[in-house]
Design a protein around this motif. Structure first.
Motif, PDB file in Angstrom:
ATOM      1  N   MET A  42     -15.152 -19.266   9.876  1.00 14.77           N
ATOM      2  CA  MET A  42     -16.447 -18.595   9.754  1.00 14.77           C
ATOM      3  C   MET A  42     -16.285 -17.081   9.780  1.00 14.77           C
ATOM      4  O   MET A  42     -16.946 -16.363   9.029  1.00 14.77           O
ATOM      5  N   LYS A  43     -15.388 -16.612  10.622  1.00 17.37           N
ATOM      6  CA  LYS A  43     -15.141 -15.179  10.703  1.00 17.37           C
ATOM      7  C   LYS A  43     -14.607 -14.670   9.358  1.00 17.37           C
ATOM      8  O   LYS A  43     -15.044 -13.625   8.851  1.00 17.37           O
ATOM      9  N   GLY A  44     -13.667 -15.413   8.777  1.00 20.90           N
ATOM     10  CA  GLY A  44     -13.122 -15.032   7.475  1.00 20.90           C
ATOM     11  C   GLY A  44     -14.189 -15.059   6.389  1.00 20.90           C
ATOM     12  O   GLY A  44     -14.243 -14.173   5.533  1.00 20.90           O
ATOM     13  N   LEU A  45     -15.039 -16.062   6.426  1.00 23.71           N
ATOM     14  CA  LEU A  45     -16.112 -16.165   5.444  1.00 23.71           C
ATOM     15  C   LEU A  45     -17.095 -15.001   5.578  1.00 23.71           C
ATOM     16  O   LEU A  45     -17.539 -14.425   4.569  1.00 23.71           O
ATOM     17  N   LYS A  46     -17.418 -14.639   6.814  1.00 24.32           N
ATOM     18  CA  LYS A  46     -18.317 -13.505   7.032  1.00 24.32           C
ATOM     19  C   LYS A  46     -17.699 -12.212   6.514  1.00 24.32           C
ATOM     20  O   LYS A  46     -18.387 -11.396   5.890  1.00 24.32           O
ATOM     21  N   MET A  47     -16.405 -12.030   6.729  1.00 26.63           N
ATOM     22  CA  MET A  47     -15.731 -10.829   6.226  1.00 26.63           C
ATOM     23  C   MET A  47     -15.754 -10.801   4.699  1.00 26.63           C
ATOM     24  O   MET A  47     -16.026  -9.766   4.085  1.00 26.63           O
ATOM     25  N   PHE A  48     -15.468 -11.944   4.080  1.00 27.21           N
ATOM     26  CA  PHE A  48     -15.481 -12.031   2.629  1.00 27.21           C
ATOM     27  C   PHE A  48     -16.869 -11.709   2.079  1.00 27.21           C
ATOM     28  O   PHE A  48     -17.017 -10.910   1.151  1.00 27.21           O
ATOM     29  N   LEU A  49     -17.891 -12.343   2.655  1.00 29.53           N
ATOM     30  CA  LEU A  49     -19.257 -12.105   2.178  1.00 29.53           C
ATOM     31  C   LEU A  49     -19.674 -10.650   2.388  1.00 29.53           C
ATOM     32  O   LEU A  49     -20.381 -10.076   1.553  1.00 29.53           O
ATOM     33  N   GLY A  50     -19.217 -10.060   3.491  1.00 33.71           N
ATOM     34  CA  GLY A  50     -19.537  -8.660   3.759  1.00 33.71           C
ATOM     35  C   GLY A  50     -18.906  -7.726   2.742  1.00 33.71           C
ATOM     36  O   GLY A  50     -19.475  -6.690   2.385  1.00 33.71           O
ATOM     37  N   ARG A  51     -17.750  -8.072   2.226  1.00 28.59           N
ATOM     38  CA  ARG A  51     -17.085  -7.232   1.212  1.00 28.59           C
ATOM     39  C   ARG A  51     -17.701  -7.437  -0.170  1.00 28.59           C
ATOM     40  O   ARG A  51     -17.901  -6.493  -0.924  1.00 28.59           O
ATOM     41  N   PRO A  54     -22.363  -6.301   0.126  1.00 27.60           N
ATOM     42  CA  PRO A  54     -22.546  -5.359   1.246  1.00 27.60           C
ATOM     43  C   PRO A  54     -23.870  -5.541   2.000  1.00 27.60           C
ATOM     44  O   PRO A  54     -23.936  -5.308   3.202  1.00 27.60           O
ATOM     45  N   GLU A  55     -24.913  -5.989   1.298  1.00 30.44           N
ATOM     46  CA  GLU A  55     -26.204  -6.175   1.981  1.00 30.44           C
ATOM     47  C   GLU A  55     -26.150  -7.323   2.987  1.00 30.44           C
ATOM     48  O   GLU A  55     -26.985  -7.429   3.878  1.00 30.44           O
ATOM     49  N   PHE A  56     -25.153  -8.182   2.861  1.00 30.79           N
ATOM     50  CA  PHE A  56     -25.002  -9.306   3.788  1.00 30.79           C
ATOM     51  C   PHE A  56     -24.848  -8.822   5.224  1.00 30.79           C
ATOM     52  O   PHE A  56     -25.395  -9.418   6.146  1.00 30.79           O
ATOM     53  N   LYS A  57     -24.102  -7.715   5.407  1.00 27.27           N
ATOM     54  CA  LYS A  57     -23.862  -7.204   6.763  1.00 27.27           C
ATOM     55  C   LYS A  57     -25.162  -6.848   7.472  1.00 27.27           C
ATOM     56  O   LYS A  57     -25.307  -7.076   8.670  1.00 27.27           O
ATOM     57  N   SER A  58     -26.099  -6.295   6.738  1.00 21.61           N
ATOM     58  CA  SER A  58     -27.358  -5.905   7.381  1.00 21.61           C
ATOM     59  C   SER A  58     -28.327  -7.081   7.498  1.00 21.61           C
ATOM     60  O   SER A  58     -29.138  -7.135   8.424  1.00 21.61           O
ATOM     61  N   GLU A  59     -28.260  -8.022   6.577  1.00 26.03           N
ATOM     62  CA  GLU A  59     -29.193  -9.149   6.594  1.00 26.03           C
ATOM     63  C   GLU A  59     -28.743 -10.298   7.501  1.00 26.03           C
ATOM     64  O   GLU A  59     -29.571 -11.077   7.977  1.00 26.03           O
ATOM     65  N   PHE A  60     -27.476 -10.414   7.756  1.00 27.58           N
ATOM     66  CA  PHE A  60     -26.954 -11.528   8.549  1.00 27.58           C
ATOM     67  C   PHE A  60     -27.544 -11.599   9.955  1.00 27.58           C
ATOM     68  O   PHE A  60     -27.962 -12.672  10.393  1.00 27.58           O
ATOM     69  N   PRO A  61     -27.611 -10.474  10.699  1.00 30.59           N
ATOM     70  CA  PRO A  61     -28.217 -10.569  12.039  1.00 30.59           C
ATOM     71  C   PRO A  61     -29.668 -11.056  12.003  1.00 30.59           C
ATOM     72  O   PRO A  61     -30.089 -11.832  12.866  1.00 30.59           O
ATOM     73  N   GLU A  62     -30.434 -10.639  10.976  1.00 30.88           N
ATOM     74  CA  GLU A  62     -31.809 -11.103  10.853  1.00 30.88           C
ATOM     75  C   GLU A  62     -31.863 -12.607  10.592  1.00 30.88           C
ATOM     76  O   GLU A  62     -32.701 -13.320  11.151  1.00 30.88           O
ATOM     77  N   ILE A  63     -30.962 -13.077   9.741  1.00 34.57           N
ATOM     78  CA  ILE A  63     -30.899 -14.513   9.439  1.00 34.57           C
ATOM     79  C   ILE A  63     -30.592 -15.308  10.698  1.00 34.57           C
ATOM     80  O   ILE A  63     -31.231 -16.323  10.978  1.00 34.57           O
ATOM     81  N   MET A  64     -29.647 -14.839  11.486  1.00 27.51           N
ATOM     82  CA  MET A  64     -29.262 -15.543  12.714  1.00 27.51           C
ATOM     83  C   MET A  64     -30.411 -15.552  13.717  1.00 27.51           C
ATOM     84  O   MET A  64     -30.616 -16.558  14.406  1.00 27.51           O
TER      85      MET A  64
END
Length: 70
Positions: A42-51, A54-64
Motif C-alpha cells: 500500500m505504501k508503494g502504491l501510494k507513492m506511485f499514485l502520488g508521482r 500529484p493531486e492524489f497527495k492532497s486528496e488522499f487525506p480527505e478520502i480517508m
C-alpha cells in the motif's frame, strides 16, 4: 496412585494446551506477516499514485477521512 494419575492427566492437558497455543501463535504470526506485506504494498502504491497523479497527495487525506467517518 490416585494422585499420580491426576497429575499425569493434568500434565497431558497442559501439553495439549501448549500445542494448541503454539499452533494459534503460528497462525497469528503468519497473519501478521501478511499484514506487513500489505502495508508495504500500500505504501508503494501510494507513492506511485502520488508521482503519477500529484493531486492524489492532497486528496488522499480527505478520502480517508470520508471512509473512516462512516
Amino acid at each position: 496412585m490416585k494422585e499420580e494419575r491426576i497429575l499425569k492427566e493434568r500434565i497431558n492437558l497442559l501439553e495439549k494446551e501448549l500445542v494448541t497455543l503454539t499452533e494459534k501463535l503460528e497462525e497469528i504470526s503468519a497473519a501478521l506477516k501478511d499484514i506487513e506485506d500489505l502495508k508495504l504494498k500500500m505504501k508503494g502504491l501510494k507513492m506511485f499514485l502520488g508521482r503519477v497523479y500529484p493531486e492524489f497527495k492532497s486528496e488522499f487525506p480527505e478520502i480517508m477521512q470520508k471512509i473512516f467517518k462512516k
